[in-house]
Design a protein around this motif. Structure first.
Motif, PDB file in Angstrom:
ATOM      1  N   ILE A 131       0.836  -1.205   0.000  1.00  0.00           N
ATOM      2  CA  ILE A 131       0.000   0.000   0.000  1.00  0.00           C
ATOM      3  C   ILE A 131       0.871   1.254   0.000  1.00  0.00           C
ATOM      4  O   ILE A 131       0.630   2.215  -0.745  1.00  0.00           O
ATOM      5  N   VAL A 132       1.909   1.244   0.840  1.00  0.00           N
ATOM      6  CA  VAL A 132       2.798   2.400   0.939  1.00  0.00           C
ATOM      7  C   VAL A 132       3.512   2.648  -0.388  1.00  0.00           C
ATOM      8  O   VAL A 132       3.593   3.785  -0.870  1.00  0.00           O
ATOM      9  N   VAL A 133       4.028   1.583  -1.009  1.00  0.00           N
ATOM     10  CA  VAL A 133       4.744   1.750  -2.277  1.00  0.00           C
ATOM     11  C   VAL A 133       3.806   2.267  -3.364  1.00  0.00           C
ATOM     12  O   VAL A 133       4.136   3.226  -4.082  1.00  0.00           O
ATOM     13  N   THR A 134       2.634   1.664  -3.501  1.00  0.00           N
ATOM     14  CA  THR A 134       1.714   2.095  -4.568  1.00  0.00           C
ATOM     15  C   THR A 134       1.196   3.512  -4.321  1.00  0.00           C
ATOM     16  O   THR A 134       1.041   4.283  -5.274  1.00  0.00           O
ATOM     17  N   ASN A 135       0.944   3.888  -3.060  1.00  0.00           N
ATOM     18  CA  ASN A 135       0.532   5.268  -2.761  1.00  0.00           C
ATOM     19  C   ASN A 135       1.639   6.247  -3.131  1.00  0.00           C
ATOM     20  O   ASN A 135       1.375   7.331  -3.677  1.00  0.00           O
ATOM     21  N   HIS A 136       2.873   5.886  -2.824  1.00  0.00           N
ATOM     22  CA  HIS A 136       4.009   6.743  -3.184  1.00  0.00           C
ATOM     23  C   HIS A 136       4.101   6.912  -4.692  1.00  0.00           C
ATOM     24  O   HIS A 136       4.335   8.011  -5.201  1.00  0.00           O
ATOM     25  N   LEU A 137       3.907   5.821  -5.423  1.00  0.00           N
ATOM     26  CA  LEU A 137       3.982   5.890  -6.876  1.00  0.00           C
ATOM     27  C   LEU A 137       2.880   6.788  -7.443  1.00  0.00           C
ATOM     28  O   LEU A 137       3.120   7.577  -8.358  1.00  0.00           O
ATOM     29  N   LYS A 138       1.681   6.681  -6.888  1.00  0.00           N
ATOM     30  CA  LYS A 138       0.572   7.539  -7.335  1.00  0.00           C
ATOM     31  C   LYS A 138       0.901   9.002  -7.103  1.00  0.00           C
ATOM     32  O   LYS A 138       0.688   9.853  -7.972  1.00  0.00           O
ATOM     33  N   GLU A 139       1.423   9.312  -5.919  1.00  0.00           N
ATOM     34  CA  GLU A 139       1.761  10.698  -5.592  1.00  0.00           C
ATOM     35  C   GLU A 139       2.857  11.242  -6.505  1.00  0.00           C
ATOM     36  O   GLU A 139       2.910  12.451  -6.765  1.00  0.00           O
ATOM     37  N   ASP A 140       3.710  10.373  -6.981  1.00  0.00           N
ATOM     38  CA  ASP A 140       4.793  10.796  -7.874  1.00  0.00           C
ATOM     39  C   ASP A 140       4.382  10.787  -9.341  1.00  0.00           C
ATOM     40  O   ASP A 140       5.228  10.977 -10.223  1.00  0.00           O
ATOM     41  N   GLY A 141       3.109  10.521  -9.609  1.00  0.00           N
ATOM     42  CA  GLY A 141       2.616  10.573 -10.977  1.00  0.00           C
ATOM     43  C   GLY A 141       2.933   9.344 -11.799  1.00  0.00           C
ATOM     44  O   GLY A 141       2.929   9.402 -13.040  1.00  0.00           O
ATOM     45  N   PHE A 142       3.206   8.238 -11.147  1.00  0.00           N
ATOM     46  CA  PHE A 142       3.481   6.986 -11.868  1.00  0.00           C
ATOM     47  C   PHE A 142       2.231   6.570 -12.633  1.00  0.00           C
ATOM     48  O   PHE A 142       1.119   6.647 -12.129  1.00  0.00           O
ATOM     49  N   ASP A 143       2.440   6.121 -13.870  1.00  0.00           N
ATOM     50  CA  ASP A 143       1.316   5.645 -14.682  1.00  0.00           C
ATOM     51  C   ASP A 143       0.872   4.289 -14.145  1.00  0.00           C
ATOM     52  O   ASP A 143       1.517   3.274 -14.405  1.00  0.00           O
ATOM     53  N   MET A 144      -0.224   4.282 -13.385  1.00  0.00           N
ATOM     54  CA  MET A 144      -0.656   3.066 -12.691  1.00  0.00           C
ATOM     55  C   MET A 144      -1.340   2.071 -13.628  1.00  0.00           C
ATOM     56  O   MET A 144      -1.554   0.914 -13.255  1.00  0.00           O
ATOM     57  N   LEU A 145      -1.678   2.516 -14.832  1.00  0.00           N
ATOM     58  CA  LEU A 145      -2.326   1.624 -15.787  1.00  0.00           C
ATOM     59  C   LEU A 145      -1.340   0.532 -16.191  1.00  0.00           C
ATOM     60  O   LEU A 145      -0.272   0.796 -16.712  1.00  0.00           O
ATOM     61  N   GLY A 146      -1.697  -0.690 -15.918  1.00  0.00           N
ATOM     62  CA  GLY A 146      -0.821  -1.806 -16.248  1.00  0.00           C
ATOM     63  C   GLY A 146       0.093  -2.221 -15.115  1.00  0.00           C
ATOM     64  O   GLY A 146       0.817  -3.210 -15.231  1.00  0.00           O
ATOM     65  N   LEU A 147       0.068  -1.469 -13.988  1.00  0.00           N
ATOM     66  CA  LEU A 147       0.913  -1.817 -12.848  1.00  0.00           C
ATOM     67  C   LEU A 147       0.203  -2.805 -11.931  1.00  0.00           C
ATOM     68  O   LEU A 147      -0.951  -2.616 -11.561  1.00  0.00           O
TER      69      LEU A 147
END
Length: 490
Positions: free
Chosen positions: A359-375
């Motif tokens: 949860i922490v890693v994916t929340n961090h990625l979202k906040e950094d603008g990581f393209d979550m589509l396909g992750l």
């Protein structure tokens, strides 16, 4: 997306190039016959390569190599994706299947280690302390308990990243007791740590249990286990094989575990996730052997409603997080990566489950603008085949990190082509010292993602993920090198 035009030099152009050494061939002729030569996998002759470079741009050469690989027997039935990206212009230079979700294997560690750096800082250290309660009388008898207080140090006792061995830590603890005048302990040795308590870990879903004839278990309960007591359950391997295979079953938790190293005579160097417990037992055994008696036993106390007043005897500091991440990425260390996942979960969520870490890693990625589509981020190490990421999201993510204050530490942690870590045997010739990337390997999965320094001094970002290939790992590595090498001239 690559423009899959077929660039070929005609025989006439090649011939003229031989006789007109001082002139430059300025045109590239297209031959319809090229369509019938797709299956020709031989590299071009040195002469043809020289002439081709005089008439084709580096980008065109990259595109041609990608196009050629589509019909290569090793890759033609594979699912794979590729991107080379310019972080300054924010433009894709060349790509293929860049939006396809693919199994990233150990390039997953790129996400785990960066999240830890971002949340904790590169100078973060774990502390493991020896404390005591009660009082020491005139005869040096401690009427109280010793406490081994852990904080989840993933490197504790491993000798990894410059970490001390258990023997060194125990020697330091005993020296501390000597300074306090303690000659006997009339009490217990209590393990107190709320971190990773229980540690009864089953592997993440769809994890690879059997890989290249080795079994892997990154974490698990191994409390009070001495590696010498582990049971070897298969023979050491073929006498003629340079690579030995090692397996063991822990009698304490009845799970299959992978041994890092076989030292002969039935002794295995193993992973010990419950490090404070092993440290405490080693401390007690060493105390008794050295004549420092202890009347009690080693016992855990995860929670304490009425804590005793305690005094610090000695404190051991782990290597810095930057050092641990360097070791993790250079050696693709699964156990350290899983421990880092739990650490960020604990620091942010207050518990030590892998789920909190995810949860922490994916929340961090979202906040950094990581393209979550396909992750699909399942574990910290990349052992799970349920992990998925797209090549384009990897390169944009790696690009975004170039502005972070810890970017130099992060970049330095990546293996260097032809020189270090898991890339030491790739790019030994062309690209030596110019590729900085994380590798990933599972059965029929090969991945490479990171940065490259071009011959003109540019920094480019790339991702190359290959799933379900044919042939050997070495064959795939050669194809990966062939795709990336022309990009060094961009």
């Amino acid at each position: 997306m690559v423009n899959f035009r077929k660039y070929v030099s005609s025989v006439a152009v090649l011939a003229s190039g031989l006789f007109l050494a001082q002139s430059t061939v300025s045109t590239v002729l297209y031959s319809q016959a090229y369509d019938n030569q797709k299956s020709n996998l031989n590299l071009p002759s040195p002469i043809a390569a020289v002439v081709e470079k005089t008439v084709l741009s580096a980008k065109e050469l990259v595109d041609i190599n990608v196009n050629t690989m589509m019909t290569d027997p090793v890759l033609k039935n594979a699912t794979w994706g590729f991107v080379v990206y310019d972080p300054k212009t924010k433009k894709v230079i060349s790509s293929y299947n860049e939006n396809t979700p693919l199994v990233p294997a150990s390039t997953t560690k790129l996400l785990t280690t960066e999240t830890a750096l971002n949340l904790l800082g590169e100078n973060y250290r774990w502390m493991t302390q020896l404390e005591y309660s009660g009082s020491v009388d005139e005869n040096g008898v401690l009427n109280g308990n010793l406490y081994v207080v852990g904080s989840g140090d993933p490197s504790l006792g491993t000798n990894k990243a410059g970490a001390w061995s258990y023997r060194d830590i125990v020697a330091d603890f005993i020296s501390g007791m000597s300074r306090e005048g303690i000659k006997k302990v009339n009490g217990d040795i209590i393990i107190q740590t709320a971190l990773f308590k229980g540690n009864i870990s089953r592997l993440p879903e769809n994890v690879v249990w059997l890989e290249n004839n080795n079994y892997y278990l990154p974490v698990g309960t191994t409390r009070e286990i001495n590696p010498a007591n582990e049971k070897l359950i298969v023979k050491k391997g073929n006498t003629f094989s340079g690579e030995k295979k090692f397996f063991y079953v822990s009698p304490y938790n009845s799970q299959m575990v992978f041994a890092d190293k076989y030292e002969g005579d039935g002794i295995l160097t193993t992973k010990l996730p419950d490090a404070p417990a092993f440290l405490a037992n080693t401390l007690r055994a060493t105390m008794i052997k050295s004549g420092l008696a202890v009347t009690g036993k080693v016992t855990p106390k995860m929670t304490d409603a009425t804590p005793e007043s305690r005094k610090l005897v000695s404190s051991y500091k782990s290597p810095t997080l930057g050092d641990i991440i360097y070791y993790t990425n250079q050696h693709s260390d699964n156990s350290l990566a899983e421990a880092l996942l739990k650490t960020v979960g604990f620091q942010s969520k207050g518990d030590q489950t892998s789920e909190s870490g995810r949860i922490v890693v994916t929340n961090h990625l979202k906040e950094d603008g990581f393209d979550m589509l396909g992750l699909n981020y399942i574990d910290g190490s990349g052992l799970s085949r349920s992990n998925n990421v797209t090549p384009i999201s990897q390169v944009k993510y790696l690009t975004s990190l170039m502005d972070e204050k810890y970017y130099k530490t992060y970049l330095t942690s990546l293996p260097i082509g032809g020189q270090s870590g898991t890339l030491k045997r790739m790019f030994v010739g062309t690209g030596n010292g110019q590729i900085f990337a994380k590798t990933g390997t599972l059965n029929k999965v090969k991945a490479l993602a990171g940065y490259m320094k071009t011959n003109s001094g540019k920094t480019l970002v790339f991702s190359l993920l290959v799933n379900n290939y044919s042939g050997s790992v070495d064959m795939v590595k050669k194809r990966m090198e062939k795709i990336l090498e022309p990009a060094l001239d961009l």
